[in-house]
Design an enzyme around this catalytic site. Structure first.
Site, mmCIF file in Angstrom:
data_model
loop_
_atom_site.group_PDB
_atom_site.id
_atom_site.type_symbol
_atom_site.label_atom_id
_atom_site.label_comp_id
_atom_site.label_asym_id
_atom_site.label_seq_id
_atom_site.Cartn_x
_atom_site.Cartn_y
_atom_site.Cartn_z
ATOM 1 N N ASP A 16 26.832 57.717 70.420
ATOM 2 C CA ASP A 16 27.674 56.521 70.322
ATOM 3 C C ASP A 16 28.973 56.945 69.639
ATOM 4 O OD1 ASP A 16 28.383 53.717 70.340
ATOM 5 O OD2 ASP A 16 27.896 53.648 68.213
ATOM 6 N N SER A 17 29.917 56.017 69.592
ATOM 7 C CA SER A 17 31.157 56.310 68.880
ATOM 8 C C SER A 17 30.947 56.360 67.371
ATOM 9 C CB SER A 17 32.188 55.221 69.197
ATOM 10 O OG SER A 17 31.683 53.963 68.790
ATOM 11 N N CYS A 79 26.007 53.629 73.945
ATOM 12 C CA CYS A 79 27.350 53.093 73.782
ATOM 13 C C CYS A 79 27.695 52.384 75.090
ATOM 14 C CB CYS A 79 28.326 54.239 73.524
ATOM 15 S SG CYS A 79 30.049 53.724 73.554
ATOM 16 N N CYS A 190 27.531 45.594 72.955
ATOM 17 C CA CYS A 190 28.058 46.715 72.171
ATOM 18 C C CYS A 190 26.956 47.030 71.173
ATOM 19 C CB CYS A 190 29.345 46.314 71.449
ATOM 20 S SG CYS A 190 29.883 47.523 70.227
ATOM 21 N N HIS A 192 26.924 48.169 68.366
ATOM 22 C CA HIS A 192 27.201 47.819 66.964
ATOM 23 C C HIS A 192 26.755 46.381 66.633
ATOM 24 C CE1 HIS A 192 29.826 51.351 67.009
ATOM 25 N NE2 HIS A 192 30.015 51.214 65.712
HETATM 26 N N1 DGL Z 1 29.013 50.931 70.137
HETATM 27 C C1 DGL Z 1 29.868 51.141 71.242
HETATM 28 C C2 DGL Z 1 29.578 50.229 72.394
HETATM 29 O O1 DGL Z 1 28.417 49.918 72.585
HETATM 30 C C3 DGL Z 1 31.281 51.514 70.977
HETATM 31 C C4 DGL Z 1 32.128 50.555 70.257
HETATM 32 C C5 DGL Z 1 33.478 51.117 69.896
HETATM 33 O O2 DGL Z 1 33.527 52.251 69.434
HETATM 34 O O3 DGL Z 1 34.482 50.413 70.097
HETATM 35 O O4 DGL Z 1 30.453 49.839 73.126
#
Ligand code: DGL
Length: 274
Positions: A16-17, A79, A190, A192
């Site tokens: 992931d990021s 991600c 997302c 997150h």
């Molecule tokens: N967690 C990631 C996603 O599912 C990336 C979010 C990001 O870095 O902007 O999109």
């Protein structure tokens, strides 16, 4: 082309990021506790959400190359932004089994919705890609998708924010159009966002929230079974790599996750992305 690893005890790569993919790792630990993981958080480039597709493809290629060199047997693009913008190209470029977030999320939403109106909270890149919309059109053309980009959420979550007025105000603003559109479920598009589940829950009222992590891990389980790659012994070690700020990552991850055993030592990926 990268060859497939047929060692059952080899780890699964998750990337992931930043800390978001830990929500998928959490689900993996619950459902497939014998599997070991190499996690890569691309903290040098977080957030991915506002970046052009070319960047996301390039970052994802490098991460998959890194994970492959570590001998993983399967990769989860934990991600949504990478899954939405890069997955078809990445799948074409590797022999490693590579699974993403989008299709399992759409299938989960279709199972849950009663009125056929589905909401999506995601990054700008994921919303613009229309990846969820095209899966939905293919699977259930009658269903309607209302999408909302939520660009302020990832920076807040990466900073360790889980509650408070700034976060609540952002969530209220982002949810308002979805609630007005009459959706009866919302995909947390997302990885997150499940980390602030309680805040989203409190604003969303009776609307059902879908964290796709469980559906993704079910797909991983099916793939491992099909390839006879399930780790039944539990042998092997977890490892976490980040492309910047290992100490900071560890601090935030420990603050955000219920299962703190997931995160052991956090390694700086050897000058890889910097
Ligand atoms: N967690 C990631 C996603 O599912 C990336 C979010 C990001 O870095 O902007 O999109």
């Amino acid at each position: 082309m990268v060859g497939i690893n047929s060692d059952r005890t080899a780890p699964i790569g998750i990337y992931d990021s930043g800390v978001g993919g830990l929500t998928v790792w959490n689900a993996l630990q619950t459902l497939l506790p014998h599997e070991r993981v190499i996690y890569y958080g691309d903290t040098a480039h977080v957030p991915y959400g506002d970046r052009p597709a070319g960047d996301i493809i390039k970052f994802s290629q490098k991460i998959i190359g890194f994970l492959s060199a570590q001998g993983v047997k399967l990769v989860i693009a934990a991600c949504n932004t990478s899954s939405a913008l890069a997955l078809p190209q990445l799948v074409a470029e590797t022999d490693l089994p590579l699974l993403g977030m989008i299709e399992p999320a759409v299938r989960a939403a279709l199972t849950l919705t009663k009125n056929g109106r589905i909401g999506l909270m995601a990054t700008v890149g994921t919303v613009r890609s229309r990846a969820h919309a095209s899966f939905l059109r293919a699977l259930e053309p009658q269903a309607v998708l209302a999408s909302q980009a939520c660009p302020r959420l990832v920076p807040l979550i990466e900073a360790g924010c889980r509650s408070g007025q700034t976060l609540v105000a952002a969530v209220e603003e982002y949810l308002e159009p979805l609630l007005k559109a009459g959706v009866d479920c919302i995909i947390l598009g997302c990885t997150h966002y499940p980390l602030i589940y309680e805040v989203i829950r409190s604003v969303a009222g009776p609307v059902r929230l879908i964290d796709p992590a469980k559906a993704v891990v079910m797909q991983v389980a099916e793939k491992l079974t099909e390839l006879r790659l399930c780790n039944e012994t539990g042998s092997g070690r977890n490892k976490v790599y980040v492309s910047a700020g290992p100490e900071r990552f560890k601090q935030v991850a420990l603050q955000l996750l219920a299962n703190q055993d997931l995160v052991g030592e956090v390694h700086a990926a050897p000058g890889y992305m910097l």
